[in-house]
Design a protein around this motif. Structure first.
Motif, PDB file in Angstrom:
ATOM      1  N   PHE A 151      17.453  16.839  10.864  1.00 53.46           N
ATOM      2  CA  PHE A 151      18.668  17.011  11.659  1.00 53.46           C
ATOM      3  C   PHE A 151      19.433  15.697  11.702  1.00 53.46           C
ATOM      4  O   PHE A 151      18.901  14.626  11.379  1.00 53.46           O
ATOM      5  N   GLU A 152      20.694  15.806  12.109  1.00 55.90           N
ATOM      6  CA  GLU A 152      21.542  14.644  12.355  1.00 55.90           C
ATOM      7  C   GLU A 152      22.066  14.726  13.780  1.00 55.90           C
ATOM      8  O   GLU A 152      22.351  15.818  14.284  1.00 55.90           O
ATOM      9  N   ALA A 153      22.174  13.595  14.423  1.00 49.61           N
ATOM     10  CA  ALA A 153      22.668  13.580  15.798  1.00 49.61           C
ATOM     11  C   ALA A 153      23.328  12.239  16.073  1.00 49.61           C
ATOM     12  O   ALA A 153      22.973  11.223  15.465  1.00 49.61           O
ATOM     13  N   GLU A 154      24.287  12.271  16.982  1.00 49.42           N
ATOM     14  CA  GLU A 154      24.916  11.023  17.398  1.00 49.42           C
ATOM     15  C   GLU A 154      23.955  10.271  18.305  1.00 49.42           C
ATOM     16  O   GLU A 154      23.286  10.862  19.147  1.00 49.42           O
ATOM     17  N   ARG A 155      23.879   8.984  18.105  1.00 45.66           N
ATOM     18  CA  ARG A 155      23.001   8.162  18.934  1.00 45.66           C
ATOM     19  C   ARG A 155      23.709   6.833  19.189  1.00 45.66           C
ATOM     20  O   ARG A 155      23.918   6.064  18.251  1.00 45.66           O
ATOM     21  N   PRO A 156      24.116   6.595  20.445  1.00 46.04           N
ATOM     22  CA  PRO A 156      24.812   5.337  20.749  1.00 46.04           C
ATOM     23  C   PRO A 156      23.983   4.126  20.328  1.00 46.04           C
ATOM     24  O   PRO A 156      22.779   4.059  20.586  1.00 46.04           O
ATOM     25  N   GLY A 157      24.630   3.201  19.662  1.00 41.12           N
ATOM     26  CA  GLY A 157      23.956   1.976  19.240  1.00 41.12           C
ATOM     27  C   GLY A 157      23.224   2.087  17.922  1.00 41.12           C
ATOM     28  O   GLY A 157      22.729   1.077  17.414  1.00 41.12           O
ATOM     29  N   ALA A 158      23.126   3.290  17.362  1.00 42.30           N
ATOM     30  CA  ALA A 158      22.427   3.472  16.081  1.00 42.30           C
ATOM     31  C   ALA A 158      23.448   3.643  14.968  1.00 42.30           C
ATOM     32  O   ALA A 158      24.362   4.460  15.077  1.00 42.30           O
ATOM     33  N   ALA A 159      23.291   2.875  13.925  1.00 44.27           N
ATOM     34  CA  ALA A 159      24.210   2.970  12.795  1.00 44.27           C
ATOM     35  C   ALA A 159      23.998   4.289  12.063  1.00 44.27           C
ATOM     36  O   ALA A 159      22.869   4.801  12.001  1.00 44.27           O
ATOM     37  N   PRO A 160      25.053   4.862  11.524  1.00 46.78           N
ATOM     38  CA  PRO A 160      24.896   6.109  10.762  1.00 46.78           C
ATOM     39  C   PRO A 160      23.890   5.937   9.624  1.00 46.78           C
ATOM     40  O   PRO A 160      23.877   4.926   8.931  1.00 46.78           O
ATOM     41  N   GLY A 161      23.025   6.935   9.464  1.00 47.97           N
ATOM     42  CA  GLY A 161      22.006   6.866   8.424  1.00 47.97           C
ATOM     43  C   GLY A 161      20.707   6.242   8.881  1.00 47.97           C
ATOM     44  O   GLY A 161      19.741   6.197   8.117  1.00 47.97           O
ATOM     45  N   THR A 162      20.661   5.778  10.136  1.00 53.96           N
ATOM     46  CA  THR A 162      19.430   5.202  10.672  1.00 53.96           C
ATOM     47  C   THR A 162      18.524   6.313  11.198  1.00 53.96           C
ATOM     48  O   THR A 162      18.994   7.283  11.797  1.00 53.96           O
ATOM     49  N   ILE A 163      17.243   6.177  10.981  1.00 53.24           N
ATOM     50  CA  ILE A 163      16.286   7.178  11.455  1.00 53.24           C
ATOM     51  C   ILE A 163      16.065   6.970  12.948  1.00 53.24           C
ATOM     52  O   ILE A 163      15.636   5.900  13.386  1.00 53.24           O
ATOM     53  N   GLY A 184      14.818  12.672  11.868  1.00 52.96           N
ATOM     54  CA  GLY A 184      16.178  12.906  12.323  1.00 52.96           C
ATOM     55  C   GLY A 184      16.961  11.616  12.150  1.00 52.96           C
ATOM     56  O   GLY A 184      16.425  10.526  12.379  1.00 52.96           O
ATOM     57  N   ILE A 185      18.202  11.726  11.726  1.00 52.37           N
ATOM     58  CA  ILE A 185      18.986  10.526  11.449  1.00 52.37           C
ATOM     59  C   ILE A 185      20.267  10.526  12.272  1.00 52.37           C
ATOM     60  O   ILE A 185      20.775  11.577  12.680  1.00 52.37           O
ATOM     61  N   ALA A 186      20.754   9.331  12.522  1.00 47.61           N
ATOM     62  CA  ALA A 186      21.983   9.172  13.292  1.00 47.61           C
ATOM     63  C   ALA A 186      23.183   9.449  12.403  1.00 47.61           C
ATOM     64  O   ALA A 186      23.187   9.115  11.219  1.00 47.61           O
ATOM     65  N   LYS A 187      24.175  10.075  12.990  1.00 48.23           N
ATOM     66  CA  LYS A 187      25.412  10.305  12.253  1.00 48.23           C
ATOM     67  C   LYS A 187      26.548   9.590  12.961  1.00 48.23           C
ATOM     68  O   LYS A 187      26.433   9.183  14.129  1.00 48.23           O
ATOM     69  N   ALA A 188      27.628   9.439  12.252  1.00 52.26           N
ATOM     70  CA  ALA A 188      28.774   8.736  12.820  1.00 52.26           C
ATOM     71  C   ALA A 188      29.321   9.519  14.006  1.00 52.26           C
ATOM     72  O   ALA A 188      29.402  10.754  13.976  1.00 52.26           O
TER      73      ALA A 188
END
Length: 202
Positions: A151-163, A184-188
């Protein structure tokens, strides 16, 4: 009698003619000089040497390929066995994650939990001794060679593509992937909404 004498008289002439034919070979016949013969032999020798070198090189390639295949066979012989052990190790981790040590009041239950944790550590140490390593890439950049995005999810402080979460750890046997890590990885994040006041001004 006269005929015999005539034949005897003609015989030396025929012998001389035959000898003359033998002494003077046909001018059209090919003649090979010693230098040309040596050159031809040297060329044959060079060709034979080239064929020998090619055969030796091919033999060496076959030997190296066979040796590499033997080494790979020994190196990855436990692949299927190791893959079958991953589920039990996953279950140990799930058991540990399902119970918080701080919530355990019973000393016997706490001792049991410690035993499960010790079993997991011992198994992982045994894995590493045989070249099997766990992939737990939380916080790392996503790599499709070793990770499988769930999955992909927004995560404050995490760069896009970071697990940002590891749902199931992966494993590698030496340098070969045995099972990818499910992550799961962070998305923009969505672009910030424009201020309504600025909209009115424009």
């Amino acid at each position: 009698m006269n005929e015999d004498k005539d034949q005897a008289a003609r015989a030396p002439a025929n012998d001389v003619g035959d000898a003359a034919v033998g002494e003077f070979p046909d001018e059209g016949a090919a003649t090979v000089s010693p230098e040309e013969r040596v050159e031809a032999l040297e060329q044959e020798l060079a060709e034979a040497k080239d064929r020998l070198l090619r055969a030796l090189a091919e033999t060496e390639n076959v030997r190296r390929r066979a040796q590499r295949e033997r080494e790979d066979t020994l190196k990855y012989a436990i692949s299927n066995f190791a893959r079958d052990l991953l589920s039990p190790v996953d279950n140990l981790r799930r058991a540990l994650d399902s119970v918080k040590e701080a919530e355990i009041d019973d000393p016997r239950a706490k001792s049991l939990l410690d035993g499960v944790a010790a079993t997991e550590r011992e198994l992982l140490a045994t894995f590493e001794r045989h070249g099997l390593k766990r992939i737990d890439p939380k916080g790392e950049r996503f790599d499709h060679n070793f990770h499988q995005a769930i999955f992909e999810a927004e995560r404050p402080g995490a760069a896009p593509g970071t697990i940002i979460e590891v749902l199931q750890p992966g494993y590698v046997l030496h340098d070969r992937l045995l099972r990818p890590a499910m992550v799961g990885i962070a998305k923009a994040g969505s672009p910030p909404a424009e201020d309504s006041a600025s909209d009115e001004e424009t």
